[in-house]
Design a protein around this motif. Sequence first.
Motif, PDB file in Angstrom:
ATOM      1  N   PRO A  70     -49.907   7.881 -25.100  1.00 40.47           N
ATOM      2  CA  PRO A  70     -49.205   8.140 -26.369  1.00 40.47           C
ATOM      3  C   PRO A  70     -47.685   8.080 -26.166  1.00 40.47           C
ATOM      4  O   PRO A  70     -47.148   8.650 -25.210  1.00 40.47           O
ATOM      5  N   GLY A  71     -47.023   7.306 -27.025  1.00 41.87           N
ATOM      6  CA  GLY A  71     -45.565   7.185 -26.966  1.00 41.87           C
ATOM      7  C   GLY A  71     -45.039   6.111 -26.031  1.00 41.87           C
ATOM      8  O   GLY A  71     -43.848   5.800 -26.055  1.00 41.87           O
ATOM      9  N   ASP A  72     -45.884   5.514 -25.189  1.00 46.16           N
ATOM     10  CA  ASP A  72     -45.423   4.471 -24.256  1.00 46.16           C
ATOM     11  C   ASP A  72     -44.980   3.219 -25.011  1.00 46.16           C
ATOM     12  O   ASP A  72     -45.449   2.937 -26.115  1.00 46.16           O
ATOM     13  N   LYS A  73     -44.092   2.447 -24.358  1.00 42.51           N
ATOM     14  CA  LYS A  73     -43.639   1.178 -24.929  1.00 42.51           C
ATOM     15  C   LYS A  73     -43.380   0.182 -23.806  1.00 42.51           C
ATOM     16  O   LYS A  73     -43.266   0.552 -22.639  1.00 42.51           O
ATOM     17  N   THR A  74     -43.281  -1.091 -24.177  1.00 40.63           N
ATOM     18  CA  THR A  74     -42.932  -2.135 -23.223  1.00 40.63           C
ATOM     19  C   THR A  74     -41.409  -2.216 -23.121  1.00 40.63           C
ATOM     20  O   THR A  74     -40.689  -1.654 -23.944  1.00 40.63           O
ATOM     21  N   VAL A  75     -40.923  -2.985 -22.168  1.00 41.31           N
ATOM     22  CA  VAL A  75     -39.500  -3.297 -22.114  1.00 41.31           C
ATOM     23  C   VAL A  75     -39.191  -4.267 -23.257  1.00 41.31           C
ATOM     24  O   VAL A  75     -40.082  -4.948 -23.770  1.00 41.31           O
ATOM     25  N   PHE A  76     -37.947  -4.364 -23.656  1.00 37.46           N
ATOM     26  CA  PHE A  76     -37.493  -5.355 -24.634  1.00 37.46           C
ATOM     27  C   PHE A  76     -37.541  -6.692 -23.909  1.00 37.46           C
ATOM     28  O   PHE A  76     -36.955  -6.846 -22.832  1.00 37.46           O
ATOM     29  N   HIS A  77     -38.287  -7.665 -24.454  1.00 34.90           N
ATOM     30  CA  HIS A  77     -38.557  -8.880 -23.684  1.00 34.90           C
ATOM     31  C   HIS A  77     -38.851 -10.076 -24.580  1.00 34.90           C
ATOM     32  O   HIS A  77     -38.972  -9.948 -25.798  1.00 34.90           O
ATOM     33  N   THR A  78     -38.990 -11.243 -23.923  1.00 34.81           N
ATOM     34  CA  THR A  78     -39.474 -12.476 -24.558  1.00 34.81           C
ATOM     35  C   THR A  78     -40.570 -13.060 -23.665  1.00 34.81           C
ATOM     36  O   THR A  78     -40.725 -12.652 -22.513  1.00 34.81           O
ATOM     37  N   HIS A  79     -41.311 -14.019 -24.218  1.00 34.64           N
ATOM     38  CA  HIS A  79     -42.290 -14.781 -23.452  1.00 34.64           C
ATOM     39  C   HIS A  79     -41.914 -16.255 -23.538  1.00 34.64           C
ATOM     40  O   HIS A  79     -41.361 -16.692 -24.538  1.00 34.64           O
ATOM     41  N   ARG A  80     -42.266 -17.016 -22.520  1.00 27.45           N
ATOM     42  CA  ARG A  80     -41.953 -18.456 -22.496  1.00 27.45           C
ATOM     43  C   ARG A  80     -43.018 -19.303 -23.186  1.00 27.45           C
ATOM     44  O   ARG A  80     -42.758 -20.453 -23.524  1.00 27.45           O
ATOM     45  N   SER A  81     -44.206 -18.754 -23.351  1.00 27.99           N
ATOM     46  CA  SER A  81     -45.282 -19.442 -24.069  1.00 27.99           C
ATOM     47  C   SER A  81     -46.014 -18.392 -24.911  1.00 27.99           C
ATOM     48  O   SER A  81     -45.817 -17.195 -24.715  1.00 27.99           O
ATOM     49  N   PRO A  82     -46.839 -18.823 -25.863  1.00 28.42           N
ATOM     50  CA  PRO A  82     -47.548 -17.854 -26.711  1.00 28.42           C
ATOM     51  C   PRO A  82     -48.416 -16.909 -25.873  1.00 28.42           C
ATOM     52  O   PRO A  82     -49.026 -17.322 -24.889  1.00 28.42           O
ATOM     53  N   VAL A  83     -48.455 -15.653 -26.279  1.00 29.74           N
ATOM     54  CA  VAL A  83     -49.248 -14.623 -25.610  1.00 29.74           C
ATOM     55  C   VAL A  83     -50.154 -13.980 -26.657  1.00 29.74           C
ATOM     56  O   VAL A  83     -49.680 -13.543 -27.701  1.00 29.74           O
ATOM     57  N   THR A  84     -51.457 -13.938 -26.379  1.00 27.49           N
ATOM     58  CA  THR A  84     -52.399 -13.318 -27.307  1.00 27.49           C
ATOM     59  C   THR A  84     -52.735 -11.919 -26.822  1.00 27.49           C
ATOM     60  O   THR A  84     -53.046 -11.724 -25.646  1.00 27.49           O
ATOM     61  N   VAL A  85     -52.650 -10.957 -27.740  1.00 23.81           N
ATOM     62  CA  VAL A  85     -52.968  -9.564 -27.446  1.00 23.81           C
ATOM     63  C   VAL A  85     -54.201  -9.179 -28.264  1.00 23.81           C
ATOM     64  O   VAL A  85     -54.234  -9.415 -29.474  1.00 23.81           O
ATOM     65  N   TYR A  86     -55.200  -8.598 -27.599  1.00 22.96           N
ATOM     66  CA  TYR A  86     -56.402  -8.092 -28.266  1.00 22.96           C
ATOM     67  C   TYR A  86     -56.479  -6.594 -28.004  1.00 22.96           C
ATOM     68  O   TYR A  86     -56.399  -6.153 -26.851  1.00 22.96           O
ATOM     69  N   VAL A  87     -56.613  -5.802 -29.060  1.00 20.75           N
ATOM     70  CA  VAL A  87     -56.617  -4.342 -28.929  1.00 20.75           C
ATOM     71  C   VAL A  87     -58.044  -3.843 -28.722  1.00 20.75           C
ATOM     72  O   VAL A  87     -58.913  -4.050 -29.577  1.00 20.75           O
ATOM     73  N   LEU A  88     -58.272  -3.206 -27.579  1.00 22.51           N
ATOM     74  CA  LEU A  88     -59.570  -2.614 -27.267  1.00 22.51           C
ATOM     75  C   LEU A  88     -59.702  -1.217 -27.862  1.00 22.51           C
ATOM     76  O   LEU A  88     -60.784  -0.812 -28.285  1.00 22.51           O
ATOM     77  N   GLU A  89     -58.590  -0.481 -27.859  1.00 20.63           N
ATOM     78  CA  GLU A  89     -58.605   0.913 -28.304  1.00 20.63           C
ATOM     79  C   GLU A  89     -57.203   1.276 -28.782  1.00 20.63           C
ATOM     80  O   GLU A  89     -56.218   0.937 -28.137  1.00 20.63           O
ATOM     81  N   GLY A  90     -57.122   1.949 -29.904  1.00 21.65           N
ATOM     82  CA  GLY A  90     -55.838   2.422 -30.412  1.00 21.65           C
ATOM     83  C   GLY A  90     -55.204   1.441 -31.378  1.00 21.65           C
ATOM     84  O   GLY A  90     -55.874   0.595 -31.974  1.00 21.65           O
ATOM     85  N   GLN A  91     -53.894   1.582 -31.498  1.00 23.86           N
ATOM     86  CA  GLN A  91     -53.116   0.735 -32.409  1.00 23.86           C
ATOM     87  C   GLN A  91     -51.836   0.311 -31.706  1.00 23.86           C
ATOM     88  O   GLN A  91     -51.105   1.142 -31.166  1.00 23.86           O
ATOM     89  N   PHE A  92     -51.583  -1.001 -31.706  1.00 21.29           N
ATOM     90  CA  PHE A  92     -50.424  -1.584 -31.031  1.00 21.29           C
ATOM     91  C   PHE A  92     -49.410  -1.992 -32.088  1.00 21.29           C
ATOM     92  O   PHE A  92     -49.735  -2.761 -32.991  1.00 21.29           O
ATOM     93  N   THR A  93     -48.207  -1.471 -31.975  1.00 22.74           N
ATOM     94  CA  THR A  93     -47.131  -1.842 -32.896  1.00 22.74           C
ATOM     95  C   THR A  93     -46.175  -2.749 -32.143  1.00 22.74           C
ATOM     96  O   THR A  93     -45.718  -2.416 -31.050  1.00 22.74           O
TER      97      THR A  93
END
Length: 148
Positions: A70-93
């Motif tokens: 709870p409350g964790d976040k990623t670093v501010f970033h970019t990707h060089r190619s498309p990245v697909t995210v699939y949520v197994l549990e919870g809610q990703f903002t």
Amino acid sequence: MKPQTQASRRSRKVYLASLLAAVLSAVSSPAALAQAPGQAAPKLVLKESVQQMPTSDTQEVRVLTASFKPGDKTVFHTHRSPVTVYVLEGQFTLDLEGREPVVISTGQAYVEPPGVKMTGYNRSATEPLRVVIFYVSEPGTPFLDPAH
């Protein structure tokens, strides 16, 4: 090895996109989804056309998992190619620079666009977040580039 021309790279992109589309449409057809008892069948979660896929003769396919408290976040970033995210549990903002935030819930997927600055969050104060991340890149390409 002979150098690839712009046309051959474009052909490779079209071929890979066509192959992916054929697989996804076959998987989502009623005949493909019909199953006998005891047989598992795939469920189409996301179908999206993307740009900026890698064009070299060899690409790496990477599948990662990530767990957010709870409350964790990623670093501010970019990707060089498309990245697909699939949520197994919870809610990703996902806060994407210059765009409205995107909220992806359990069982949903989203394609993060390349070259866009972003941060991903678990905004819950109590629930964990677990995601599967899938992307294709040139061999050795970093998963993300920190943004400033």
